[in-house]
Design an enzyme around this catalytic site. Structure first.
Site, PDB file in Angstrom:
ATOM      1  N   GLU A 219       2.453   0.698  -7.515  1.00  0.00           N
ATOM      2  CA  GLU A 219       2.285   1.250  -7.805  1.00  0.00           C
ATOM      3  C   GLU A 219       3.445   0.957  -8.796  1.00  0.00           C
ATOM      4  O   GLU A 219       4.054   0.294  -8.799  1.00  0.00           O
ATOM      5  CB  GLU A 219       3.168   3.113  -7.889  1.00  0.00           C
ATOM      6  N   HIS A 243      -0.603  10.079   2.443  1.00  0.00           N
ATOM      7  CA  HIS A 243      -1.779   9.073   2.551  1.00  0.00           C
ATOM      8  C   HIS A 243      -2.184   7.897   3.925  1.00  0.00           C
ATOM      9  O   HIS A 243      -3.401   7.746   3.822  1.00  0.00           O
ATOM     10  CB  HIS A 243      -1.278   9.257   0.829  1.00  0.00           C
TER      11      HIS A 243
END
Length: 469
Positions: A219, A243
């Site tokens: 990210e 996740h």
């Protein structure tokens, strides 16, 4: 504007804890708006926001929601937004006192009739989750309700088990929806379609053909004002134990008998049972330069903003195949990519040149793509090779009423229908905490990395990462 609704759903009362927070503003209220726009909400529903502090009168709260929708929804239908917010109210509550909230929920339920279904969405800090669940039980709000619980599910194995015991005290497991929004993504669900609906791929989806697997979620964003959350959580708890391991479960599972909640989650749980517990030597923790200058961050913080993991699934299908998981903040790109790297052919039929391996690359973005890197003949008189790419763009060609749903929209809809297929079961959560516990108890030292890079050097050298391409 059409006002028709999904007639298959009973009336609903939604109770949203954290209704004035960031998740509600960015995802939950826009998600409810889009479901209303697609006529997927029930004919009758009420939304009761709750939290410790009042945002003002109900009209003022509704106006805040309208203002938020104007910021997050393209081409906002103001009539539809007015209809949605006309059904919204707010009632303060906390873990010690939920009596007024219980009265408001009961009044809304009585107004909607005997068939009403309650959905209680708990978007609260991990430290507040268990006390809030106890309050829901004590006040009777949880009775018969579907409880949607946001991650992280505890902060370690002990707290996770304590939270689960509390949930079991107030609700049956089939009424608990542990939400992991990655599983609501169209691209993640498409893993199942690609594997189990295509005879081209599934026969090669094993250790006999695959050399390694990467699940890579870098990210570019920093922690962006979430220092309080991140200081108590870090990338391992925030991303790996939730996740990325859930995506690993989809990639690695055996074919389920049916694509229903029981079969799919059984197979995913088997993957987690077969996973080795992580070893500190197979983990690289990093922290981007400047993290300790963020507000509310300890100047001596050892919280990881980056983590790379080598994981193993010790079953017949995956024995000896490393799964490399990587994620971090303030990295060079924002991507969500799964890469299956295939083994090279056993002989060099085309001379001494080392041929790059074939790779199947699944892009998990909102516009998912599938890419296959292969070797083809280079044009010319010699029989030599050059890389070639096959790319499948998963464009949507359906009708308007079949438009893809954003992850939270899909999962909210599944909660209303009582479908737990894409939600996490208690035994999965428990096993994943077991897997990461050795690293929580003996974490490797945090290594610095520059913002805008691909993480610490040791992590870059862990494997030949697909990214950067």
């Amino acid at each position: 504007m059409s006002t028709s609704r999904d007639q298959t759903l009973p009336p609903h009362v939604f109770v949203l804890f954290g209704a004035t927070g960031d998740l509600a503003a960015r995802k939950l209220f826009p998600g409810l708006y889009h479901l209303a726009e697609a006529q997927r909400l029930p004919s009758e529903y009420r939304i009761i926001g709750s939290g410790r502090h009042s945002p003002g009168t109900d009209d003022e709260f509704a106006q805040q929601i309208r203002d938020g929708l104007a910021d997050t929804v393209d081409d906002l239908d103001t009539d539809l937004a007015d209809e949605l917010t006309s059904r919204i109210s707010f009632q303060t509550s906390d873990a010690e006192d939920g009596a007024d909230l219980a009265t408001a929920v009961q009044a809304a339920s009585d107004e909607l009739g005997d068939e009403v279904q309650r959905v209680v969405y708990l978007s609260v800090p991990p430290s507040a989750m268990e006390p809030m669940v106890r309050m829901l039980g004590a006040e009777g709000i949880a009775e018969g309700a579907r409880l949607v619980v946001e991650k992280p599910f505890g902060s370690d194995l002990e707290s996770s088990r304590s939270l689960n015991e509390t949930l079991q005290d107030v609700a049956d497991e089939d009424h608990v929806f542990r939400i992991d929004h990655f599983l609501g993504k169209e691209a993640v669900q498409n893993i199942l379609a690609l594997r189990f609906a295509n005879g081209l791929l599934e026969p090669a989806w094993n250790a006999g053909h695959i050399e390694s697997v990467q699940i890579d979620v870098p990210e570019e964003l920093s922690i962006e004002g979430r220092a309080g959350f991140y200081e108590s959580t870090g990338a391992l708890r925030d991303m790996i134990s939730t996740h990325l391991c859930q995506v690993l479960g989809f990639v690695a599972m055996e074919p389920p008998i049916h694509l229903d909640a029981l079969s799919l989650r059984n197979e995913k749980a088997k993957v987690f049972q077969a996973m080795r517990e992580l070893r500190p030597e197979d983990v690289v923790r990093g922290q981007y330069a400047g993290y300790t200058d963020e507000d509310d961050v300890d100047p001596d913080s050892q919280t990881e903003t980056f983590i790379a993991v080598r994981a193993w699934v010790d079953n017949e299908r995956w024995h000896g195949v490393p799964f490399h998981l990587r994620t971090g903040k303030s990295m060079a790109e924002t991507r969500r990519t799964i890469t299956l790297r295939f083994k090279r052919p056993p002989t060099a039929r085309f001379g001494d040149e080392v041929e790059p391996p074939n790779e199947l690359v699944l892009d998990l973005s909102d516009t998912p793509r599938v890419r296959i890197d292969v070797q083809a003949k280079r044009p010319g008189p010699r029989l030599s090779l050059e890389p070639a790419t096959l790319e499948l763009s998963l464009q949507h060609h359906g009708h308007d009423d079949e438009e893809p749903l954003e992850a939270y929209e899909k999962l909210l809809l599944d909660v209303m229908h009582g479908d737990q297929t894409l939600f996490t079961r208690a035994d999965e959560v428990d096993r994943l905490w077991q897997i990461v516990t050795p690293v929580l108890e003996d974490p490797p030292a945090v290594q610095p990395y520059e913002a805008g890079s691909w993480g610490p050097d040791e992590a870059v050298k862990m494997t030949h990462w697909r990214l950067p391409e």
